[in-house]
Design a protein around this motif. Structure first.
Motif, PDB file in Angstrom:
ATOM      1  N   ILE A  10       0.700  -1.119   0.150  1.00 17.42           N
ATOM      2  CA  ILE A  10       0.058  -0.037   0.022  1.00 17.42           C
ATOM      3  C   ILE A  10       0.728   1.125  -0.087  1.00 17.42           C
ATOM      4  CG2 ILE A  10      -1.545   1.402   1.389  1.00 17.42           C
ATOM      5  CD1 ILE A  10      -2.832  -1.222   2.105  1.00 17.42           C
ATOM      6  N   ILE A  11       1.978   1.124   0.724  1.00 21.30           N
ATOM      7  CA  ILE A  11       2.585   2.373   0.786  1.00 21.30           C
ATOM      8  C   ILE A  11       3.406   2.700  -0.674  1.00 21.30           C
ATOM      9  CG2 ILE A  11       4.779   3.396   1.890  1.00 21.30           C
ATOM     10  CD1 ILE A  11       4.226   1.679   4.303  1.00 21.30           C
ATOM     11  N   ILE A  12       4.061   1.584  -1.230  1.00 22.53           N
ATOM     12  CA  ILE A  12       4.633   1.832  -2.214  1.00 22.53           C
ATOM     13  C   ILE A  12       3.869   2.528  -3.442  1.00 22.53           C
ATOM     14  CG2 ILE A  12       5.874   0.612  -4.138  1.00 22.53           C
ATOM     15  CD1 ILE A  12       7.508  -1.008  -2.214  1.00 22.53           C
ATOM     16  N   ALA A  13       2.431   1.677  -3.504  1.00 21.80           N
ATOM     17  CA  ALA A  13       1.620   2.014  -4.676  1.00 21.80           C
ATOM     18  C   ALA A  13       1.091   3.242  -4.347  1.00 21.80           C
ATOM     19  CB  ALA A  13       0.444   0.888  -4.348  1.00 21.80           C
ATOM     20  N   SER A  14       0.673   3.806  -3.046  1.00 22.67           N
ATOM     21  CA  SER A  14       0.401   5.221  -2.812  1.00 22.67           C
ATOM     22  C   SER A  14       1.323   6.347  -3.340  1.00 22.67           C
ATOM     23  CB  SER A  14       0.000   5.201  -1.394  1.00 22.67           C
ATOM     24  OG  SER A  14      -1.096   4.539  -0.865  1.00 22.67           O
ATOM     25  N   GLY A  15       2.609   5.813  -2.971  1.00 24.66           N
ATOM     26  CA  GLY A  15       3.680   6.687  -3.306  1.00 24.66           C
ATOM     27  C   GLY A  15       3.903   6.899  -4.964  1.00 24.66           C
ATOM     28  N   LEU A  16       3.661   5.892  -5.468  1.00 22.97           N
ATOM     29  CA  LEU A  16       3.792   5.841  -7.107  1.00 22.97           C
ATOM     30  C   LEU A  16       2.747   6.594  -7.491  1.00 22.97           C
ATOM     31  CD1 LEU A  16       4.758   2.151  -7.899  1.00 22.97           C
ATOM     32  CD2 LEU A  16       5.775   4.226  -8.481  1.00 22.97           C
ATOM     33  N   VAL A  17       1.359   6.526  -6.837  1.00 22.82           N
ATOM     34  CA  VAL A  17       0.235   7.488  -7.238  1.00 22.82           C
ATOM     35  C   VAL A  17       0.790   8.995  -7.146  1.00 22.82           C
ATOM     36  CG1 VAL A  17      -2.069   8.172  -6.556  1.00 22.82           C
ATOM     37  CG2 VAL A  17      -1.712   5.713  -6.845  1.00 22.82           C
ATOM     38  N   MET A  18       1.453   9.167  -5.952  1.00 19.74           N
ATOM     39  CA  MET A  18       1.541  10.487  -5.786  1.00 19.74           C
ATOM     40  C   MET A  18       2.503  10.995  -6.829  1.00 19.74           C
ATOM     41  SD  MET A  18      -0.624  11.386  -3.683  1.00 19.74           S
ATOM     42  CE  MET A  18      -0.129  13.297  -3.703  1.00 19.74           C
ATOM     43  N   ALA A  86      -7.663  -7.590  -7.656  1.00 20.42           N
ATOM     44  CA  ALA A  86      -8.006  -6.423  -8.541  1.00 20.42           C
ATOM     45  C   ALA A  86      -6.969  -5.414  -8.333  1.00 20.42           C
ATOM     46  CB  ALA A  86      -9.404  -5.737  -8.048  1.00 20.42           C
ATOM     47  N   SER A  87      -6.539  -5.352  -7.308  1.00 23.96           N
ATOM     48  CA  SER A  87      -5.101  -4.212  -7.220  1.00 23.96           C
ATOM     49  C   SER A  87      -4.194  -4.702  -8.034  1.00 23.96           C
ATOM     50  CB  SER A  87      -4.592  -4.092  -5.578  1.00 23.96           C
ATOM     51  OG  SER A  87      -5.648  -3.450  -4.968  1.00 23.96           O
ATOM     52  N   PHE A  88      -3.976  -6.069  -7.783  1.00 21.87           N
ATOM     53  CA  PHE A  88      -2.818  -6.784  -8.715  1.00 21.87           C
ATOM     54  C   PHE A  88      -2.926  -6.322 -10.338  1.00 21.87           C
ATOM     55  CE2 PHE A  88      -1.020 -10.216 -11.353  1.00 21.87           C
ATOM     56  CZ  PHE A  88       0.193 -10.167 -11.076  1.00 21.87           C
ATOM     57  N   LEU A  89      -4.274  -6.809 -10.847  1.00 27.74           N
ATOM     58  CA  LEU A  89      -4.616  -6.516 -12.040  1.00 27.74           C
ATOM     59  C   LEU A  89      -4.322  -4.977 -12.568  1.00 27.74           C
ATOM     60  CD1 LEU A  89      -7.507  -8.885 -12.850  1.00 27.74           C
ATOM     61  CD2 LEU A  89      -5.189  -9.083 -13.289  1.00 27.74           C
ATOM     62  N   LEU A  90      -4.808  -4.057 -11.559  1.00 23.35           N
ATOM     63  CA  LEU A  90      -4.267  -2.560 -11.897  1.00 23.35           C
ATOM     64  C   LEU A  90      -3.057  -2.165 -12.067  1.00 23.35           C
ATOM     65  CD1 LEU A  90      -7.417  -1.158  -9.889  1.00 23.35           C
ATOM     66  CD2 LEU A  90      -7.508  -1.116 -12.214  1.00 23.35           C
ATOM     67  N   TYR A  91      -2.376  -2.811 -10.996  1.00 23.26           N
ATOM     68  CA  TYR A  91      -0.845  -2.569 -11.091  1.00 23.26           C
ATOM     69  C   TYR A  91      -0.161  -3.113 -12.221  1.00 23.26           C
ATOM     70  CZ  TYR A  91      -1.728  -1.040  -6.188  1.00 23.26           C
ATOM     71  OH  TYR A  91      -2.480  -0.525  -5.082  1.00 23.26           O
ATOM     72  N   ALA A  92      -0.585  -4.258 -12.692  1.00 23.41           N
ATOM     73  CA  ALA A  92      -0.053  -4.952 -13.803  1.00 23.41           C
ATOM     74  C   ALA A  92      -0.376  -3.979 -15.095  1.00 23.41           C
ATOM     75  CB  ALA A  92      -0.507  -6.187 -13.857  1.00 23.41           C
ATOM     76  N   ASN A 132      -1.172  10.108 -18.574  1.00 26.53           N
ATOM     77  CA  ASN A 132      -0.609   9.933 -17.268  1.00 26.53           C
ATOM     78  C   ASN A 132      -2.000   9.973 -16.257  1.00 26.53           C
ATOM     79  OD1 ASN A 132       1.622   9.285 -15.820  1.00 26.53           O
ATOM     80  ND2 ASN A 132       1.592  11.394 -14.991  1.00 26.53           N
ATOM     81  N   TRP A 133      -3.032  10.696 -16.848  1.00 28.98           N
ATOM     82  CA  TRP A 133      -4.225  10.668 -15.466  1.00 28.98           C
ATOM     83  C   TRP A 133      -4.780   9.259 -15.755  1.00 28.98           C
ATOM     84  CZ3 TRP A 133      -3.976  14.121 -12.076  1.00 28.98           C
ATOM     85  CH2 TRP A 133      -3.797  15.269 -12.425  1.00 28.98           C
ATOM     86  N   VAL A 134      -4.687   8.530 -16.643  1.00 26.45           N
ATOM     87  CA  VAL A 134      -5.412   7.156 -16.761  1.00 26.45           C
ATOM     88  C   VAL A 134      -4.545   6.296 -15.973  1.00 26.45           C
ATOM     89  CG1 VAL A 134      -5.608   5.213 -18.191  1.00 26.45           C
ATOM     90  CG2 VAL A 134      -6.431   7.322 -19.099  1.00 26.45           C
ATOM     91  N   ARG A 135      -3.240   6.484 -15.719  1.00 30.90           N
ATOM     92  CA  ARG A 135      -2.189   5.760 -15.232  1.00 30.90           C
ATOM     93  C   ARG A 135      -2.480   6.164 -13.725  1.00 30.90           C
ATOM     94  NH1 ARG A 135       4.257   5.433 -15.944  1.00 30.90           N
ATOM     95  NH2 ARG A 135       3.992   7.761 -16.180  1.00 30.90           N
ATOM     96  N   THR A 136      -2.486   7.426 -13.280  1.00 34.49           N
ATOM     97  CA  THR A 136      -2.563   7.829 -11.959  1.00 34.49           C
ATOM     98  C   THR A 136      -4.288   7.173 -11.299  1.00 34.49           C
ATOM     99  OG1 THR A 136      -1.812   9.865 -12.350  1.00 34.49           O
ATOM    100  CG2 THR A 136      -3.147   9.907 -10.570  1.00 34.49           C
ATOM    101  N   LEU A 137      -5.254   7.312 -12.198  1.00 30.45           N
ATOM    102  CA  LEU A 137      -6.356   6.667 -11.765  1.00 30.45           C
ATOM    103  C   LEU A 137      -6.405   5.165 -11.724  1.00 30.45           C
ATOM    104  CD1 LEU A 137      -9.443   7.265 -11.195  1.00 30.45           C
ATOM    105  CD2 LEU A 137      -9.874   6.711 -13.753  1.00 30.45           C
ATOM    106  N   LEU A 138      -5.523   4.496 -12.502  1.00 31.82           N
ATOM    107  CA  LEU A 138      -5.495   3.163 -12.108  1.00 31.82           C
ATOM    108  C   LEU A 138      -4.956   2.652 -10.939  1.00 31.82           C
ATOM    109  CD1 LEU A 138      -4.240   2.011 -15.814  1.00 31.82           C
ATOM    110  CD2 LEU A 138      -6.571   1.409 -14.712  1.00 31.82           C
ATOM    111  N   GLY A 139      -3.894   3.524 -10.695  1.00 29.45           N
ATOM    112  CA  GLY A 139      -3.096   3.371  -9.375  1.00 29.45           C
ATOM    113  C   GLY A 139      -3.963   3.564  -8.121  1.00 29.45           C
TER     114      GLY A 139
END
Length: 164
Positions: A10-18, A86-92, A132-139
């Motif tokens: 969660i921490i790493i994924a949140s950091g990537l979103v930011m 679902a998280s895994f598929l979105l990150y993939a 990049n907004w799409v990538r942000t939304l997926l994350g």
């Protein structure tokens, strides 16, 4: 151990979103503000390292942590498998987008000769910013699913402890 993996995911994924939000609101606006001068300034700034390295370095470990979360929580319930899956598929999807969509545009932006490819660079900058907004939304949605899984884990754990 498994909760630590989940929290780290969660921490790493949140950091990537930011970081993707920052890239869109600051970096990409700067790159495209006055092409060709702005692209040259960005190239000078990224002379020794550029954003490709960050995403290529951080995306796969995030995906791995997400996969480990699914494995570690597998026996804890179907709903957890669904949320973490679902998280895994979105990150993939993000990793795939990064390597197939963003890195090719980064190469256009930061390596192609500017004067010979001015229109392609302008197009790549615009496409990069919009997608990049799409990538942000997926994350972001991936992080929400991870949090829902975490919440569900604690709720079901609390119910099991209450039964004893």
């Amino acid at each position: 151990m498994k909760k630590a993996i989940l929290f780290l995911s969660i921490i790493i994924a949140s950091g990537l979103v930011m970081v993707t939000v920052y890239n869109t609101l600051v970096d990409a606006k700067s790159w495209s503000s006055d092409i060709p001068a702005s692209i040259q300034a960005a190239r000078d700034y990224y002379k020794h390292v550029d954003p490709r390295r960050f995403y290529a370095f951080m995306g796969p470990p995030n995906l791995l942590l997400s996969l480990l979360t699914i494995i570690l929580f597998w026996k804890d319930g179907v709903s957890l498998r669904l949320y973490f899956g679902a998280s895994f598929l979105l990150y993939a999807a993000i990793v795939i987008l990064t390597f197939t969509y963003f890195i090719p545009r980064d190469l256009i932006l930061f390596t192609w000769p500017i004067q010979d490819h001015l229109e392609e660079i302008k197009t790549a900058a615009s496409q990069w910013s919009q997608m990049n907004w799409v990538r942000t939304l997926l994350g972001f949605v991936g992080v929400l699913f991870s949090f829902k899984g975490l919440d569900t884990f604690y709720k079901t754990r609390g119910q099991r402890e209450g039964e004893h």
